[in-house]
Design an enzyme around this catalytic site. Structure first.
Site, PDB file in Angstrom:
ATOM      1  N   SER A  58      -1.178  12.964 -15.649  1.00 36.19           N
ATOM      2  CA  SER A  58      -2.571  13.126 -16.100  1.00 36.19           C
ATOM      3  C   SER A  58      -2.749  14.427 -16.866  1.00 36.19           C
ATOM      4  O   SER A  58      -2.136  15.444 -16.514  1.00 36.19           O
ATOM      5  CB  SER A  58      -3.496  13.138 -14.884  1.00 36.19           C
ATOM      6  OG  SER A  58      -4.816  13.495 -15.275  1.00 36.19           O
ATOM      7  N   ASN A  66       2.765   4.534 -10.350  1.00 33.59           N
ATOM      8  CA  ASN A  66       1.541   4.499 -11.151  1.00 33.59           C
ATOM      9  C   ASN A  66       0.265   4.322 -10.324  1.00 33.59           C
ATOM     10  O   ASN A  66      -0.813   4.674 -10.777  1.00 33.59           O
ATOM     11  CB  ASN A  66       1.689   3.362 -12.179  1.00 33.59           C
ATOM     12  CG  ASN A  66       0.402   3.025 -12.881  1.00 33.59           C
ATOM     13  OD1 ASN A  66       0.000   3.676 -13.827  1.00 33.59           O
ATOM     14  ND2 ASN A  66      -0.269   1.972 -12.385  1.00 33.59           N
ATOM     15  N   LYS A 111      -2.509  15.156  -9.079  1.00 32.77           N
ATOM     16  CA  LYS A 111      -1.694  14.833 -10.247  1.00 32.77           C
ATOM     17  C   LYS A 111      -0.750  15.994 -10.592  1.00 32.77           C
ATOM     18  O   LYS A 111       0.385  15.770 -11.018  1.00 32.77           O
ATOM     19  CB  LYS A 111      -2.600  14.488 -11.430  1.00 32.77           C
ATOM     20  CG  LYS A 111      -3.268  13.131 -11.287  1.00 32.77           C
ATOM     21  CD  LYS A 111      -2.230  12.034 -11.094  1.00 32.77           C
ATOM     22  CE  LYS A 111      -2.661  10.686 -11.498  1.00 32.77           C
ATOM     23  NZ  LYS A 111      -1.634   9.651 -11.285  1.00 32.77           N
ATOM     24  N   ASP A 120       0.884  -1.161   0.000  1.00 31.53           N
ATOM     25  CA  ASP A 120       0.000   0.000   0.000  1.00 31.53           C
ATOM     26  C   ASP A 120       0.922   1.211   0.000  1.00 31.53           C
ATOM     27  O   ASP A 120       1.642   1.448   0.985  1.00 31.53           O
ATOM     28  CB  ASP A 120      -0.898  -0.011   1.240  1.00 31.53           C
ATOM     29  CG  ASP A 120      -1.870   1.160   1.258  1.00 31.53           C
ATOM     30  OD1 ASP A 120      -1.591   2.199   0.612  1.00 31.53           O
ATOM     31  OD2 ASP A 120      -2.910   1.057   1.940  1.00 31.53           O
ATOM     32  N   VAL A 121       0.903   1.983  -1.080  1.00 35.06           N
ATOM     33  CA  VAL A 121       1.888   3.057  -1.221  1.00 35.06           C
ATOM     34  C   VAL A 121       1.675   4.208  -0.242  1.00 35.06           C
ATOM     35  O   VAL A 121       2.531   5.081  -0.118  1.00 35.06           O
ATOM     36  CB  VAL A 121       1.946   3.601  -2.671  1.00 35.06           C
ATOM     37  CG1 VAL A 121       2.403   2.512  -3.635  1.00 35.06           C
ATOM     38  CG2 VAL A 121       0.606   4.195  -3.102  1.00 35.06           C
ATOM     39  N   THR A 126      -8.486   6.818 -20.540  1.00 37.23           N
ATOM     40  CA  THR A 126      -8.125   5.452 -20.954  1.00 37.23           C
ATOM     41  C   THR A 126      -9.054   4.489 -20.231  1.00 37.23           C
ATOM     42  O   THR A 126      -9.175   4.566 -18.989  1.00 37.23           O
ATOM     43  CB  THR A 126      -6.652   5.164 -20.552  1.00 37.23           C
ATOM     44  OG1 THR A 126      -5.816   6.170 -21.134  1.00 37.23           O
ATOM     45  CG2 THR A 126      -6.196   3.801 -21.029  1.00 37.23           C
ATOM     46  N   TYR A 145      -8.438  15.192  -7.459  1.00 35.05           N
ATOM     47  CA  TYR A 145      -7.646  14.376  -8.391  1.00 35.05           C
ATOM     48  C   TYR A 145      -6.670  15.246  -9.188  1.00 35.05           C
ATOM     49  O   TYR A 145      -5.475  14.950  -9.269  1.00 35.05           O
ATOM     50  CB  TYR A 145      -8.584  13.622  -9.338  1.00 35.05           C
ATOM     51  CG  TYR A 145      -7.868  12.731 -10.308  1.00 35.05           C
ATOM     52  CD1 TYR A 145      -7.393  11.480  -9.913  1.00 35.05           C
ATOM     53  CD2 TYR A 145      -7.637  13.122 -11.625  1.00 35.05           C
ATOM     54  CE1 TYR A 145      -6.716  10.649 -10.809  1.00 35.05           C
ATOM     55  CE2 TYR A 145      -6.967  12.304 -12.522  1.00 35.05           C
ATOM     56  CZ  TYR A 145      -6.516  11.066 -12.107  1.00 35.05           C
ATOM     57  OH  TYR A 145      -5.843  10.253 -12.987  1.00 35.05           O
TER      58      TYR A 145
HETATM   59  N1  LIG Z   1      -7.568   5.591 -16.776  1.00 34.07           N
HETATM   60  C1  LIG Z   1      -7.388   6.861 -17.111  1.00 34.07           C
HETATM   61  O1  LIG Z   1      -8.189   7.467 -17.838  1.00 34.07           O
HETATM   62  C2  LIG Z   1      -6.168   7.579 -16.614  1.00 34.07           C
HETATM   63  C3  LIG Z   1      -5.805   8.776 -17.266  1.00 34.07           C
HETATM   64  C4  LIG Z   1      -4.683   9.454 -16.833  1.00 34.07           C
HETATM   65  C5  LIG Z   1      -3.957   8.963 -15.768  1.00 34.07           C
HETATM   66  N2  LIG Z   1      -4.333   7.807 -15.152  1.00 34.07           N
HETATM   67  C6  LIG Z   1      -3.536   7.344 -14.032  1.00 34.07           C
HETATM   68  O2  LIG Z   1      -3.053   6.061 -14.345  1.00 34.07           O
HETATM   69  C7  LIG Z   1      -2.734   5.383 -13.132  1.00 34.07           C
HETATM   70  C8  LIG Z   1      -3.290   3.974 -13.203  1.00 34.07           C
HETATM   71  O3  LIG Z   1      -4.691   4.077 -13.309  1.00 34.07           O
HETATM   72  P1  LIG Z   1      -5.591   3.001 -14.039  1.00 34.07           P
HETATM   73  O4  LIG Z   1      -6.456   3.743 -14.961  1.00 34.07           O
HETATM   74  O5  LIG Z   1      -4.747   1.895 -14.536  1.00 34.07           O
HETATM   75  O6  LIG Z   1      -6.488   2.550 -12.795  1.00 34.07           O
HETATM   76  P2  LIG Z   1      -6.908   1.097 -12.213  1.00 34.07           P
HETATM   77  O7  LIG Z   1      -7.931   1.392 -11.184  1.00 34.07           O
HETATM   78  O8  LIG Z   1      -7.232   0.174 -13.326  1.00 34.07           O
HETATM   79  O9  LIG Z   1      -5.576   0.567 -11.517  1.00 34.07           O
HETATM   80  C9  LIG Z   1      -5.039   1.229 -10.388  1.00 34.07           C
HETATM   81  C10 LIG Z   1      -4.268   0.218  -9.560  1.00 34.07           C
HETATM   82  O10 LIG Z   1      -3.688   0.937  -8.447  1.00 34.07           O
HETATM   83  C11 LIG Z   1      -3.880   0.170  -7.288  1.00 34.07           C
HETATM   84  N3  LIG Z   1      -3.861   1.026  -6.096  1.00 34.07           N
HETATM   85  C12 LIG Z   1      -4.769   1.950  -5.728  1.00 34.07           C
HETATM   86  N4  LIG Z   1      -4.426   2.487  -4.552  1.00 34.07           N
HETATM   87  C13 LIG Z   1      -3.267   1.895  -4.166  1.00 34.07           C
HETATM   88  C14 LIG Z   1      -2.421   2.014  -3.040  1.00 34.07           C
HETATM   89  N5  LIG Z   1      -2.710   2.860  -2.044  1.00 34.07           N
HETATM   90  N6  LIG Z   1      -1.295   1.260  -2.987  1.00 34.07           N
HETATM   91  C15 LIG Z   1      -1.004   0.395  -3.985  1.00 34.07           C
HETATM   92  N7  LIG Z   1      -1.779   0.205  -5.057  1.00 34.07           N
HETATM   93  C16 LIG Z   1      -2.903   0.957  -5.156  1.00 34.07           C
HETATM   94  C17 LIG Z   1      -5.216  -0.522  -7.481  1.00 34.07           C
HETATM   95  O11 LIG Z   1      -5.350  -1.648  -6.622  1.00 34.07           O
HETATM   96  C18 LIG Z   1      -5.155  -0.885  -8.962  1.00 34.07           C
HETATM   97  O12 LIG Z   1      -4.566  -2.146  -9.169  1.00 34.07           O
HETATM   98  C19 LIG Z   1      -3.302   6.222 -11.999  1.00 34.07           C
HETATM   99  O13 LIG Z   1      -2.248   6.957 -11.402  1.00 34.07           O
HETATM  100  C20 LIG Z   1      -4.253   7.161 -12.718  1.00 34.07           C
HETATM  101  O14 LIG Z   1      -4.388   8.373 -12.027  1.00 34.07           O
HETATM  102  C21 LIG Z   1      -5.415   7.095 -15.565  1.00 34.07           C
END
Ligand SMILES: NC(=O)c1ccc[n+]([C@@H]2O[C@H](COP(=O)([O-])OP(=O)(O)OC[C@H]3O[C@@H](n4cnc5c(N)ncnc54)[C@H](O)[C@@H]3O)[C@@H](O)[C@H]2O)c1
Length: 250
Positions: free
Chosen positions: A141, A86, A159, A59-60, A188, A155
């Site tokens: 982001s 990430n 970011k 857990d980060v 995404t 959010y």
């Molecule tokens: N999906 C989008 O549209 C998008 C766009 C821009 C940026 N992002 C960024 O991309 C990154 C990944 O997002 P995603 O879309 O793959 O989301 P996702 O929800 O599919 O995956 C996120 C992962 O992070 C893990 N996580 C959450 N809190 C945590 C914690 N405290 N410690 C360890 N692990 C933790 C979750 O268990 C999950 O496996 C994020 O930082 C998000 O902000 C996503």
């Protein structure tokens, strides 16, 4: 092309799902040993099935868990020279325009997205200093660089903080062979954004702000992480790499 990361040891946070999972899987395919770090331990274990992969419960937001994760790896000779920061959350239905935003939502968002990035980077850097350097790649982001997140204040600000953290750490450690770069994905369709993906009007609105006319996919993103992790990018640090279908040009 494969084998672009042969000899590398990588750790990816948030690797149980979404972008982190895809990047971790691609790093394995490119020849790296990869630690799949996530607070979803079962998900990380289910993902880290390759012979050169392992799951790391982490857990980060919990510094002792971050320390323990890096220590368990180091005990086996796995000091990551590539760390992808990430893990992230977006609290749909709770995050809001600033006049309506609860302090608790602000704190819970910043705790994962910004404090979690700080802790991941702190211990990544400590390890890299023992092995002569490395590459850190942040998942940033569009909300960090433009007004995209106006109704996602917690959010977007978390970011933006992450982008600033990346630039500052990059400048501070450039003379010690530690590089830090930030990838900017567009909207995404991962589990993170299912609230938008299942709402046709909201989805159409956000896709309408992507000049290439479609959401990003995790497959669109993997390549830039490989580039930034590899020696192909050795003079790149402190950079922001948009792979967003043009979203941040508008
Ligand atoms: N999906 C989008 O549209 C998008 C766009 C821009 C940026 N992002 C960024 O991309 C990154 C990944 O997002 P995603 O879309 O793959 O989301 P996702 O929800 O599919 O995956 C996120 C992962 O992070 C893990 N996580 C959450 N809190 C945590 C914690 N405290 N410690 C360890 N692990 C933790 C979750 O268990 C999950 O496996 C994020 O930082 C998000 O902000 C996503």
């Amino acid at each position: 092309m494969t084998g672009r990361l042969t000899g590398r040891t990588a750790l990816v946070t948030g690797a149980a799902a979404g972008i982190g999972r895809a990047v971790a899987d691609r790093f394995v395919a490119e020849g790296a040993r990869v630690a799949y770090a996530d607070r979803d331990t079962a998900g990380a274990q289910a993902a880290a099935t390759a012979a050169t992969a392992r799951a790391v419960p982490m857990d980060v937001t919990d510094e002792s868990a971050v320390v323990a994760g890096f220590a368990a790896l180091a005990a086996d000779g796995w000091v990551p020279d590539v760390v992808v920061v990430n893990a992230g959350v977006q609290l749909f239905g709770q995050d809001a325009e600033i006049a309506d935003l609860d302090l608790d939502v602000w704190r819970r968002t910043h705790e994962v997205n910004l404090t979690g990035a700080f802790l991941s980077m702190k211990h990544a850097v400590r390890g890299m200093l023992t092995i002569g350097g490395g590459s850190i790649v942040l998942t940033g982001s569009p909300t960090a660089v433009r007004g995209e997140g106006r109704d996602f204040i917690a959010y977007a600000s978390s970011k933006a903080g992450m982008h600033g953290l990346g630039r500052t750490v990059a400048a501070a450690y450039a003379d010690r062979s530690i590089r830090v770069n930030t990838v900017v994905p567009p909207y995404t369709e991962t589990g993170l954004v299912s609230t938008i993906a299942t709402d046709p009007a909201a989805r159409a609105a956000i896709v309408g702000r992507i000049p290439m006319g479609r959401p990003g996919t995790v497959a669109d993103l993997e390549g830039v992480y490989v580039f930034l992790a590899s020696d192909e990018s050795t003079f790149a640090t402190g950079g922001t790499f948009a792979v967003d279908g043009g979203m941040t040009t508008l």
